[in-house]
Scaffold this active site. Structure first.
Site, PDB file in Angstrom:
ATOM      1  N   TRP A 198       4.331   7.652  -1.811  1.00 26.40           N
ATOM      2  CA  TRP A 198       4.266   6.877  -0.343  1.00 26.40           C
ATOM      3  C   TRP A 198       4.131   5.537  -0.538  1.00 26.40           C
ATOM      4  O   TRP A 198       3.200   4.964  -1.467  1.00 26.40           O
ATOM      5  CB  TRP A 198       3.034   7.635   0.339  1.00 26.40           C
ATOM      6  CG  TRP A 198       2.698   7.147   1.818  1.00 26.40           C
ATOM      7  CD1 TRP A 198       3.582   7.007   2.707  1.00 26.40           C
ATOM      8  CD2 TRP A 198       1.506   6.495   2.255  1.00 26.40           C
ATOM      9  NE1 TRP A 198       2.791   6.563   3.709  1.00 26.40           N
ATOM     10  CE2 TRP A 198       1.615   6.103   3.391  1.00 26.40           C
ATOM     11  CE3 TRP A 198       0.265   6.233   1.654  1.00 26.40           C
ATOM     12  CZ2 TRP A 198       0.738   5.693   4.412  1.00 26.40           C
ATOM     13  CZ3 TRP A 198      -0.767   5.780   2.220  1.00 26.40           C
ATOM     14  CH2 TRP A 198      -0.696   5.517   3.715  1.00 26.40           C
ATOM     15  N   PRO A 241      -6.682   9.172  -2.549  1.00 27.27           N
ATOM     16  CA  PRO A 241      -8.110   9.101  -3.199  1.00 27.27           C
ATOM     17  C   PRO A 241      -8.875   7.578  -3.577  1.00 27.27           C
ATOM     18  O   PRO A 241     -10.401   7.691  -3.537  1.00 27.27           O
ATOM     19  CB  PRO A 241      -7.813   9.608  -4.754  1.00 27.27           C
ATOM     20  CG  PRO A 241      -6.595   9.338  -4.769  1.00 27.27           C
ATOM     21  CD  PRO A 241      -5.647   9.393  -3.370  1.00 27.27           C
ATOM     22  N   LEU A 242      -7.949   6.748  -3.432  1.00 28.38           N
ATOM     23  CA  LEU A 242      -8.658   5.402  -3.470  1.00 28.38           C
ATOM     24  C   LEU A 242      -8.757   4.488  -2.216  1.00 28.38           C
ATOM     25  O   LEU A 242      -9.024   3.277  -2.277  1.00 28.38           O
ATOM     26  CB  LEU A 242      -7.931   4.361  -4.457  1.00 28.38           C
ATOM     27  CG  LEU A 242      -8.063   4.931  -6.122  1.00 28.38           C
ATOM     28  CD1 LEU A 242      -7.103   4.140  -6.850  1.00 28.38           C
ATOM     29  CD2 LEU A 242      -9.363   5.002  -6.359  1.00 28.38           C
ATOM     30  N   GLN A 246      -2.021   0.038 -13.588  1.00 27.57           N
ATOM     31  CA  GLN A 246      -2.891   0.791 -12.340  1.00 27.57           C
ATOM     32  C   GLN A 246      -3.009   2.663 -12.865  1.00 27.57           C
ATOM     33  O   GLN A 246      -4.007   3.109 -12.904  1.00 27.57           O
ATOM     34  CB  GLN A 246      -2.500   0.656 -11.244  1.00 27.57           C
ATOM     35  CG  GLN A 246      -2.564  -0.643 -10.629  1.00 27.57           C
ATOM     36  CD  GLN A 246      -1.925  -0.684  -9.131  1.00 27.57           C
ATOM     37  OE1 GLN A 246      -1.133   0.350  -8.821  1.00 27.57           O
ATOM     38  NE2 GLN A 246      -2.417  -1.618  -8.420  1.00 27.57           N
ATOM     39  N   TYR A 283       9.091   9.216   3.631  1.00 34.52           N
ATOM     40  CA  TYR A 283       8.551   8.237   2.871  1.00 34.52           C
ATOM     41  C   TYR A 283       9.897   7.241   2.723  1.00 34.52           C
ATOM     42  O   TYR A 283      10.943   7.859   2.105  1.00 34.52           O
ATOM     43  CB  TYR A 283       8.202   8.697   1.574  1.00 34.52           C
ATOM     44  CG  TYR A 283       6.535   9.578   1.450  1.00 34.52           C
ATOM     45  CD1 TYR A 283       6.077   9.626   2.855  1.00 34.52           C
ATOM     46  CD2 TYR A 283       6.250  10.149   0.481  1.00 34.52           C
ATOM     47  CE1 TYR A 283       4.993  10.180   2.817  1.00 34.52           C
ATOM     48  CE2 TYR A 283       5.034  10.783   0.469  1.00 34.52           C
ATOM     49  CZ  TYR A 283       4.315  10.829   1.468  1.00 34.52           C
ATOM     50  OH  TYR A 283       3.194  11.585   1.750  1.00 34.52           O
ATOM     51  N   LYS A 319     -10.877  -3.857  -5.745  1.00 35.23           N
ATOM     52  CA  LYS A 319     -10.325  -5.290  -5.782  1.00 35.23           C
ATOM     53  C   LYS A 319     -10.441  -5.922  -4.687  1.00 35.23           C
ATOM     54  O   LYS A 319     -10.144  -7.187  -4.889  1.00 35.23           O
ATOM     55  CB  LYS A 319      -8.970  -4.966  -6.140  1.00 35.23           C
ATOM     56  CG  LYS A 319      -7.956  -4.194  -5.284  1.00 35.23           C
ATOM     57  CD  LYS A 319      -6.535  -4.108  -6.121  1.00 35.23           C
ATOM     58  CE  LYS A 319      -5.656  -3.353  -5.103  1.00 35.23           C
ATOM     59  NZ  LYS A 319      -4.262  -3.111  -5.687  1.00 35.23           N
ATOM     60  N   GLN A 371      -2.685  19.454   2.472  1.00 34.39           N
ATOM     61  CA  GLN A 371      -2.814  18.075   2.103  1.00 34.39           C
ATOM     62  C   GLN A 371      -3.479  17.086   2.931  1.00 34.39           C
ATOM     63  O   GLN A 371      -2.996  16.513   3.856  1.00 34.39           O
ATOM     64  CB  GLN A 371      -1.422  17.518   1.739  1.00 34.39           C
ATOM     65  CG  GLN A 371      -1.550  16.394   0.893  1.00 34.39           C
ATOM     66  CD  GLN A 371      -0.086  15.779   0.366  1.00 34.39           C
ATOM     67  OE1 GLN A 371       0.130  14.772   0.495  1.00 34.39           O
ATOM     68  NE2 GLN A 371       0.649  16.630  -0.480  1.00 34.39           N
ATOM     69  N   GLY A 396      -1.618   7.352  -6.528  1.00 36.04           N
ATOM     70  CA  GLY A 396      -0.631   6.298  -6.106  1.00 36.04           C
ATOM     71  C   GLY A 396      -0.766   5.204  -6.993  1.00 36.04           C
ATOM     72  O   GLY A 396      -1.851   4.612  -7.559  1.00 36.04           O
TER      73      GLY A 396
HETATM   74  P1  NDP Z   1      -4.441   5.843  -3.401  1.00 35.82           P
HETATM   75  O1  NDP Z   1      -5.537   5.838  -2.194  1.00 35.82           O
HETATM   76  O2  NDP Z   1      -5.109   5.940  -4.570  1.00 35.82           O
HETATM   77  O3  NDP Z   1      -3.760   4.344  -3.290  1.00 35.82           O
HETATM   78  C1  NDP Z   1      -2.715   3.810  -4.083  1.00 35.82           C
HETATM   79  C2  NDP Z   1      -2.678   2.444  -4.159  1.00 35.82           C
HETATM   80  O4  NDP Z   1      -3.873   1.738  -4.648  1.00 35.82           O
HETATM   81  C3  NDP Z   1      -1.761   2.019  -5.048  1.00 35.82           C
HETATM   82  O5  NDP Z   1      -0.349   2.171  -4.879  1.00 35.82           O
HETATM   83  C4  NDP Z   1      -2.080   0.618  -5.590  1.00 35.82           C
HETATM   84  O6  NDP Z   1      -1.702  -0.247  -4.460  1.00 35.82           O
HETATM   85  C5  NDP Z   1      -3.539   0.765  -5.486  1.00 35.82           C
HETATM   86  N1  NDP Z   1      -4.229   1.156  -6.855  1.00 35.82           N
HETATM   87  C6  NDP Z   1      -4.077   2.252  -7.483  1.00 35.82           C
HETATM   88  N2  NDP Z   1      -4.585   2.251  -8.623  1.00 35.82           N
HETATM   89  C7  NDP Z   1      -5.463   1.180  -8.671  1.00 35.82           C
HETATM   90  C8  NDP Z   1      -6.034   0.647  -9.532  1.00 35.82           C
HETATM   91  N3  NDP Z   1      -6.536   1.333 -10.757  1.00 35.82           N
HETATM   92  N4  NDP Z   1      -6.757  -0.660  -9.416  1.00 35.82           N
HETATM   93  C9  NDP Z   1      -6.429  -1.321  -8.359  1.00 35.82           C
HETATM   94  N5  NDP Z   1      -5.482  -0.836  -7.510  1.00 35.82           N
HETATM   95  C10 NDP Z   1      -5.079   0.396  -7.473  1.00 35.82           C
HETATM   96  O7  NDP Z   1      -3.278   7.014  -2.924  1.00 35.82           O
HETATM   97  P2  NDP Z   1      -2.091   6.903  -1.964  1.00 35.82           P
HETATM   98  O8  NDP Z   1      -2.562   6.242  -0.495  1.00 35.82           O
HETATM   99  O9  NDP Z   1      -0.876   6.010  -2.655  1.00 35.82           O
HETATM  100  O10 NDP Z   1      -1.894   8.452  -1.793  1.00 35.82           O
HETATM  101  C11 NDP Z   1      -1.383   9.085  -2.946  1.00 35.82           C
HETATM  102  C12 NDP Z   1      -0.322   9.805  -2.721  1.00 35.82           C
HETATM  103  O11 NDP Z   1      -0.774  10.735  -1.568  1.00 35.82           O
HETATM  104  C13 NDP Z   1       0.837   9.287  -1.802  1.00 35.82           C
HETATM  105  O12 NDP Z   1       1.700   8.741  -2.813  1.00 35.82           O
HETATM  106  C14 NDP Z   1       1.577  10.450  -1.022  1.00 35.82           C
HETATM  107  O13 NDP Z   1       2.269  11.401  -2.194  1.00 35.82           O
HETATM  108  C15 NDP Z   1       0.326  11.200  -0.752  1.00 35.82           C
HETATM  109  N6  NDP Z   1      -0.170  11.008   0.433  1.00 35.82           N
HETATM  110  C16 NDP Z   1       0.002  12.079   1.541  1.00 35.82           C
HETATM  111  C17 NDP Z   1      -0.049  11.733   2.948  1.00 35.82           C
HETATM  112  C18 NDP Z   1      -0.018  12.938   4.000  1.00 35.82           C
HETATM  113  O14 NDP Z   1      -0.055  12.697   5.155  1.00 35.82           O
HETATM  114  N7  NDP Z   1       0.226  13.883   3.499  1.00 35.82           N
HETATM  115  C19 NDP Z   1      -0.482  10.436   3.329  1.00 35.82           C
HETATM  116  C20 NDP Z   1      -0.767   9.344   2.396  1.00 35.82           C
HETATM  117  C21 NDP Z   1      -0.258   9.555   1.133  1.00 35.82           C
HETATM  118  P3  NDP Z   1      -1.337  -1.812  -4.490  1.00 35.82           P
HETATM  119  O15 NDP Z   1       0.132  -1.857  -4.520  1.00 35.82           O
HETATM  120  O16 NDP Z   1      -1.849  -2.252  -3.138  1.00 35.82           O
HETATM  121  O17 NDP Z   1      -2.091  -2.345  -5.693  1.00 35.82           O
END
Ligand code: NDP
Length: 327
Positions: A21, A211-212, A292, A54, A220, A180, A286
């Site tokens: 996503w 999760p984050l 990351q 997506y 950050k 989900q 993500g």
């Molecule tokens: P997170 O909350 O883990 O966010 C991920 C983002 O956080 C990354 O893209 C990056 O963004 C930042 N990040 C990740 N790791 C680190 C780190 N170690 N240090 C600093 N920044 C970090 O998860 P998502 O929101 O991406 O959700 C995960 C997945 O869940 C999605 O890809 C999708 O498959 C699913 N999803 C499902 C939904 C639903 O309605 N069913 C809705 C949303 C997500 P940056 O580029 O800003 O650094």
């Protein structure tokens, strides 16, 4: 890597998985997406999450090309799609959970992902304009056709999921296996309150998202290290407004202090916290940068540090534990 059953079903998912996503087909290059999937798979990740909505279908196209190029054995990975939001072309029958859109969306996702079947297929949101009965029958048809192996919901209410289970039982169909929901240190009510009966009595599996909290729980945004983030991407202003609130930033800063004491990155602590809930089948990660993902994929290392005392200290900071009714 650790593998967990998806609820009471027989399929096992890596407890850390990878989603696309806002990243695949949007914020990151296809080369980075390829690198992320390779890193994940090599670390034992077996589940890759996607959706028709997506990047308006582009995310699935990118993932499909990568899956094809990697030539991984089909049995070695689980891939999902979700139906509801449609792709670039919108119209009354190109969104939602009607039988027409579900069948057409599944066929289109199979093409974009270049696979013969989807392991998991989610109804991305409830559709107030379609009877749940029609949706359950359509999902059962796809199961019978072998186009999907398990179906589930995303962000449905407990009552809506119960209704889907009831309809499936009434007609001897296969009901939803998984949900989900969003789940993280800020957002817990569905998983720890609304869904309890479904998790405990019906064996629903959960594949949790954000999760984050889109990176806020990596700390950050409070340590001044945020650069090139998803919150800077045009079109994501709504997400920035929802996440960069004083309350969340204050809590992230306080959590950072605990992470510093343990000498671990806050991202790993926040991810490990999600895994302490045994109902969580998989935490969908993500990432926009390989560093990351490398960091996040080692989150399991932090689990033994999460003692009862430490978890209580975390509760005192986030104050997000839902209050359950007591009799
Ligand atoms: P997170 O909350 O883990 O966010 C991920 C983002 O956080 C990354 O893209 C990056 O963004 C930042 N990040 C990740 N790791 C680190 C780190 N170690 N240090 C600093 N920044 C970090 O998860 P998502 O929101 O991406 O959700 C995960 C997945 O869940 C999605 O890809 C999708 O498959 C699913 N999803 C499902 C939904 C639903 O309605 N069913 C809705 C949303 C997500 P940056 O580029 O800003 O650094």
């Amino acid at each position: 890597m650790e593998y967990r059953r998806l609820g009471k079903s027989g399929i096992q998912l890596s407890s850390l998985s990878l989603g696309s996503w806002l990243t695949f087909g949007a914020q990151i290059s296809d080369k980075t997406a390829d690198e992320l999937m390779g890193l994940a798979y090599d670390a034992g990740v077996n589940f890759f999450d996607n959706a028709e909505g997506y990047a308006e279908g582009k995310s699935e196209e990118v993932m499909g090309k990568i899956l094809k190029a990697k030539k991984w054995e089909r049995e070695s990975f689980v891939v999902s799609s979700k139906v509801f939001f449609g792709t670039a072309q919108k119209g009354p029958n190109r969104i939602g959970l009607s039988r027409k859109h579900i069948i057409e969306a599944c066929n289109a996702a199979l093409k974009r992902l270049q696979v013969d079947y989807l392991d998991l297929y989610f109804c991305h949101r409830p559709d107030k304009n379609t009877p749940i009965e029609e949706t359950v029958w359509a999902m059962n048809t796809l199961l019978q056709q072998g186009k999907i192996l398990y179906w589930g919901t995303s962000e449905w209410s407990a009552v809506e999921i119960m209704e889907a289970i009831r309809v499936a039982k009434q007609y001897h169909l296969i009901g939803p296996t998984m949900e989900q929901p969003q789940y993280n240190l800020f957002e817990r009510n569905k998983v720890e309150n609304d869904y309890l009966l479904l998790l405990n009595e019906y064996g629903l599996g959960i594949t949790i998202w954000s999760p984050l909290a889109s990176g806020v729980l990596s700390g950050k945004y409070t340590s001044g290290k945020a650069k090139d983030t998803r919150l800077d991407v045009k079109g994501n202003e709504w997400l920035k407004d929802a996440l960069l609130t004083d309350d969340k930033l204050k809590k992230a800063a306080a959590l950072q202090k605990i992470a510093d004491e343990l000498n671990v990155p806050l991202a790993k602590l926040s991810l490990a916290w999600c895994l302490t809930n045994p109902h969580v089948s998989t935490v969908i990660l993500g990432a926009s940068k390989p560093e990351q993902l490398k960091e996040n994929l080692t989150a399991l290392e932090v689990l033994p540090l999460l003692t009862t005392e430490l978890l209580l200290r975390i509760e005192d900071i986030v104050e997000s534990k839902p209050k359950l009714s007591q009799f």
